[in-house]
Scaffold this motif. Sequence first.
Motif, PDB file in Angstrom:
ATOM      1  N   ASP A   1       1.424  -2.356 -10.454  1.00 46.82           N
ATOM      2  CA  ASP A   1       0.974  -1.158 -11.155  1.00 46.82           C
ATOM      3  C   ASP A   1      -0.486  -0.914 -10.796  1.00 46.82           C
ATOM      4  OD1 ASP A   1       0.616   0.985 -12.745  1.00 46.82           O
ATOM      5  OD2 ASP A   1       0.912  -0.038 -14.667  1.00 46.82           O
ATOM      6  N   GLN A   2      -0.684  -0.445  -9.595  1.00 40.85           N
ATOM      7  CA  GLN A   2      -2.029  -0.172  -9.115  1.00 40.85           C
ATOM      8  C   GLN A   2      -1.965   0.832  -7.961  1.00 40.85           C
ATOM      9  OE1 GLN A   2      -2.203  -4.456  -7.376  1.00 40.85           O
ATOM     10  NE2 GLN A   2      -3.795  -3.288  -6.289  1.00 40.85           N
ATOM     11  N   GLN A   3      -3.118   1.362  -7.606  1.00 38.21           N
ATOM     12  CA  GLN A   3      -3.191   2.352  -6.533  1.00 38.21           C
ATOM     13  C   GLN A   3      -3.277   1.652  -5.180  1.00 38.21           C
ATOM     14  OE1 GLN A   3      -6.045   5.589  -6.978  1.00 38.21           O
ATOM     15  NE2 GLN A   3      -6.557   5.432  -4.807  1.00 38.21           N
ATOM     16  N   PHE A   4      -2.534   2.172  -4.231  1.00 33.88           N
ATOM     17  CA  PHE A   4      -2.607   1.623  -2.872  1.00 33.88           C
ATOM     18  C   PHE A   4      -2.144   2.708  -1.888  1.00 33.88           C
ATOM     19  CE2 PHE A   4       1.718   0.926  -4.165  1.00 33.88           C
ATOM     20  CZ  PHE A   4       2.477   1.073  -3.028  1.00 33.88           C
ATOM     21  N   SER A   5      -2.417   2.501  -0.629  1.00 31.38           N
ATOM     22  CA  SER A   5      -1.971   3.414   0.425  1.00 31.38           C
ATOM     23  C   SER A   5      -0.982   2.675   1.320  1.00 31.38           C
ATOM     24  CB  SER A   5      -3.161   3.916   1.242  1.00 31.38           C
ATOM     25  OG  SER A   5      -3.817   2.840   1.882  1.00 31.38           O
ATOM     26  N   PHE A   6      -0.094   3.453   1.931  1.00 29.41           N
ATOM     27  CA  PHE A   6       0.891   2.848   2.826  1.00 29.41           C
ATOM     28  C   PHE A   6       1.223   3.837   3.946  1.00 29.41           C
ATOM     29  CE2 PHE A   6       3.314   5.193  -0.274  1.00 29.41           C
ATOM     30  CZ  PHE A   6       4.343   5.757   0.446  1.00 29.41           C
ATOM     31  N   SER A   7       1.810   3.289   5.008  1.00 30.15           N
ATOM     32  CA  SER A   7       2.142   4.108   6.183  1.00 30.15           C
ATOM     33  C   SER A   7       3.383   3.535   6.849  1.00 30.15           C
ATOM     34  CB  SER A   7       0.969   4.111   7.172  1.00 30.15           C
ATOM     35  OG  SER A   7       1.289   4.844   8.332  1.00 30.15           O
ATOM     36  N   ASN A   8       4.185   4.445   7.453  1.00 33.60           N
ATOM     37  CA  ASN A   8       5.374   4.052   8.202  1.00 33.60           C
ATOM     38  C   ASN A   8       5.379   4.755   9.552  1.00 33.60           C
ATOM     39  OD1 ASN A   8       7.146   2.407   6.254  1.00 33.60           O
ATOM     40  ND2 ASN A   8       6.625   4.210   5.026  1.00 33.60           N
ATOM     41  N   ALA A   9       5.890   4.108  10.585  1.00 32.86           N
ATOM     42  CA  ALA A   9       6.023   4.698  11.921  1.00 32.86           C
ATOM     43  C   ALA A   9       7.362   4.271  12.504  1.00 32.86           C
ATOM     44  CB  ALA A   9       4.882   4.253  12.824  1.00 32.86           C
ATOM     45  N   SER A  10       7.977   5.199  13.262  1.00 30.51           N
ATOM     46  CA  SER A  10       9.284   4.874  13.844  1.00 30.51           C
ATOM     47  C   SER A  10       9.449   5.613  15.170  1.00 30.51           C
ATOM     48  CB  SER A  10      10.423   5.269  12.889  1.00 30.51           C
ATOM     49  OG  SER A  10      10.438   6.672  12.684  1.00 30.51           O
TER      50      SER A  10
ATOM     51  N   GLY B   1       9.967  10.559  17.476  1.00 27.57           N
ATOM     52  CA  GLY B   1       9.090   9.656  16.758  1.00 27.57           C
ATOM     53  C   GLY B   1       8.789  10.190  15.370  1.00 27.57           C
ATOM     54  N   GLY B   2       8.457   9.274  14.446  1.00 23.32           N
ATOM     55  CA  GLY B   2       8.122   9.680  13.092  1.00 23.32           C
ATOM     56  C   GLY B   2       6.909   8.909  12.580  1.00 23.32           C
ATOM     57  N   TYR B   3       6.112   9.539  11.732  1.00 18.66           N
ATOM     58  CA  TYR B   3       4.917   8.890  11.191  1.00 18.66           C
ATOM     59  C   TYR B   3       4.641   9.483   9.812  1.00 18.66           C
ATOM     60  CZ  TYR B   3       0.121   7.334  10.542  1.00 18.66           C
ATOM     61  OH  TYR B   3      -1.011   6.760  10.037  1.00 18.66           O
ATOM     62  N   SER B   4       4.241   8.598   8.886  1.00 15.96           N
ATOM     63  CA  SER B   4       3.870   9.069   7.549  1.00 15.96           C
ATOM     64  C   SER B   4       2.722   8.208   7.013  1.00 15.96           C
ATOM     65  CB  SER B   4       5.064   9.003   6.595  1.00 15.96           C
ATOM     66  OG  SER B   4       5.473   7.656   6.406  1.00 15.96           O
ATOM     67  N   TYR B   5       1.900   8.826   6.177  1.00 11.15           N
ATOM     68  CA  TYR B   5       0.794   8.119   5.509  1.00 11.15           C
ATOM     69  C   TYR B   5       0.671   8.720   4.120  1.00 11.15           C
ATOM     70  CZ  TYR B   5      -3.756   5.970   4.648  1.00 11.15           C
ATOM     71  OH  TYR B   5      -4.786   5.229   4.128  1.00 11.15           O
ATOM     72  N   ALA B   6       0.591   7.839   3.062  1.00 15.01           N
ATOM     73  CA  ALA B   6       0.585   8.349   1.695  1.00 15.01           C
ATOM     74  C   ALA B   6      -0.226   7.437   0.786  1.00 15.01           C
ATOM     75  CB  ALA B   6       2.008   8.486   1.187  1.00 15.01           C
ATOM     76  N   MET B   7      -0.578   7.990  -0.380  1.00 15.76           N
ATOM     77  CA  MET B   7      -1.258   7.246  -1.445  1.00 15.76           C
ATOM     78  C   MET B   7      -0.305   7.125  -2.624  1.00 15.76           C
ATOM     79  SD  MET B   7      -4.348   6.608  -0.316  1.00 15.76           S
ATOM     80  CE  MET B   7      -5.205   6.193  -1.830  1.00 15.76           C
ATOM     81  N   ASN B   8      -0.307   5.943  -3.291  1.00  7.22           N
ATOM     82  CA  ASN B   8       0.586   5.697  -4.413  1.00  7.22           C
ATOM     83  C   ASN B   8      -0.220   5.261  -5.632  1.00  7.22           C
ATOM     84  OD1 ASN B   8       3.654   5.201  -5.104  1.00  7.22           O
ATOM     85  ND2 ASN B   8       2.491   3.519  -6.022  1.00  7.22           N
TER      86      ASN B   8
END
Length: 469
Positions: free
Chosen positions: A89-98, A68-75
């Motif tokens: 062109d703005q700040q946001f957060s995102f996440s991926n899971a597999s 399994g894989g998981y990530s969480y980040a701010m952009n």
Amino acid sequence: MKKFIILFLFITTSLTAQNSTNSELSLEECIQIAIDNNIAYQRSELQFESEELNFKGTRSQVLPSINGGYSYAMNKGRSIDPYTNDVIDQQFSFSNASLRLNARLFNGFELRNSIRRDRFKMKAAEAEKEAAKQQLILDVTLAYFQVLNSEDLLQLTNIRLQATENQMNRIAHLAEEGSGNPADFTDIQGQFSNDQSAVVAAENQLKQAKLDLAQLLNTRLEIEVKEFQVLPEIKPYQLSAEEVYEESLENLEVFEGQRLRLQAAEEDVSVARSLFAPEISLFAQMNTNYSSLASLLNETGSQVVETGQFININGVSYAVQVNQTQFSQQEIPYFNQLNNNLSSVAGISVNIPILNGFQAKREVSLKKIGQEDARLALENTRNEYFQAIKQAHNDMKAAYKDYFFLKDQVTAYQESYRVNEIRFQNGVSNMVEYIISKNNLDRARVNLANAKYEFLIRTKILDYYRGII
């Protein structure tokens, strides 16, 4: 495999210890201490445990791999919205899971042959551990008997020294009274010095024998062994060298270990041949993602708004109005997004070897060389053991004959010494004849003791080759 038997079982059931203290060790106690402490044997146990873990690891490869894989980040800054794929062109957060699954369905029986190979290696390591135990027990037993032999030799040299000292005192007393040959006293003094040197050598030999035994027991403590009241009977060995060798092939774990190593090498060739076969695998994967920019538009009502356009009716301008639906933006919860964005894929992959730089051919050739080397190693071990058994059997027969020859020699020299001692004390013979007679008897006694232990040691070595350990 033959069951491991404790060496000298017939001795321990029939022999009793005499004049022993709590600090003295029996043969069984020495063997047990060696098994518990000997470093070489402990390393063979570690080798077995390592091969056992390797086998379990190979066997577990039949199971599919699930990861399994998981990530969480701010952009921050210009980027692509992972929810709408718009450039923003703005700040946001995102996440991926597999979640990924891979399972090998067929690989030219590589896995099956690898499991069989590693099982042979594990069993070979176990046999080698038992072979190390057999060898350790033999080494401890021989070292134990060497200590007993050295103690007997020291006792003989002390008796020899005491007899010389008594004779020297008698001659000194005669010299004080003015009788006897003055040269007799100097001759006996020289003999006394020679006997003192023999005692020192015997003491050193005993210390060395105890050090050798202590090294096998892996202890720095002073070793004291129990003496036996009765030693095994000196009688002819019943088996020929060829019969001992045949039994060794069946009972010695060293042969079993090498036979298993040869079988492992044969399976290694089969593993290498699997490189020529295609590999078929099953794969599956699930993915999902989250973005803080993702939202829902909820209808809140409607209102009439002007469109900015006009219509002219009979010369009168009227503004155009429309009924516009109103919406409010609502953020989509984290787990709702993960559920809504779920995707999956599954399939079968086939990897067909076409040209790999002749790697598979080279690998098979190398494994065949390893197989032949394992076969030659087994054959060489058989030859070495056959020669060693023949030599031990010859030494045993020679020691057996020597023992009875020397026993007769001691009897003869005892009578000769008795006569010469009487003749010397009565002034009939000289000191030279007395010393020669005494030295002959002393050497015969030492040789007899050595022959006795030499025979016992060789019989125990032959018993070891038979697997009677």
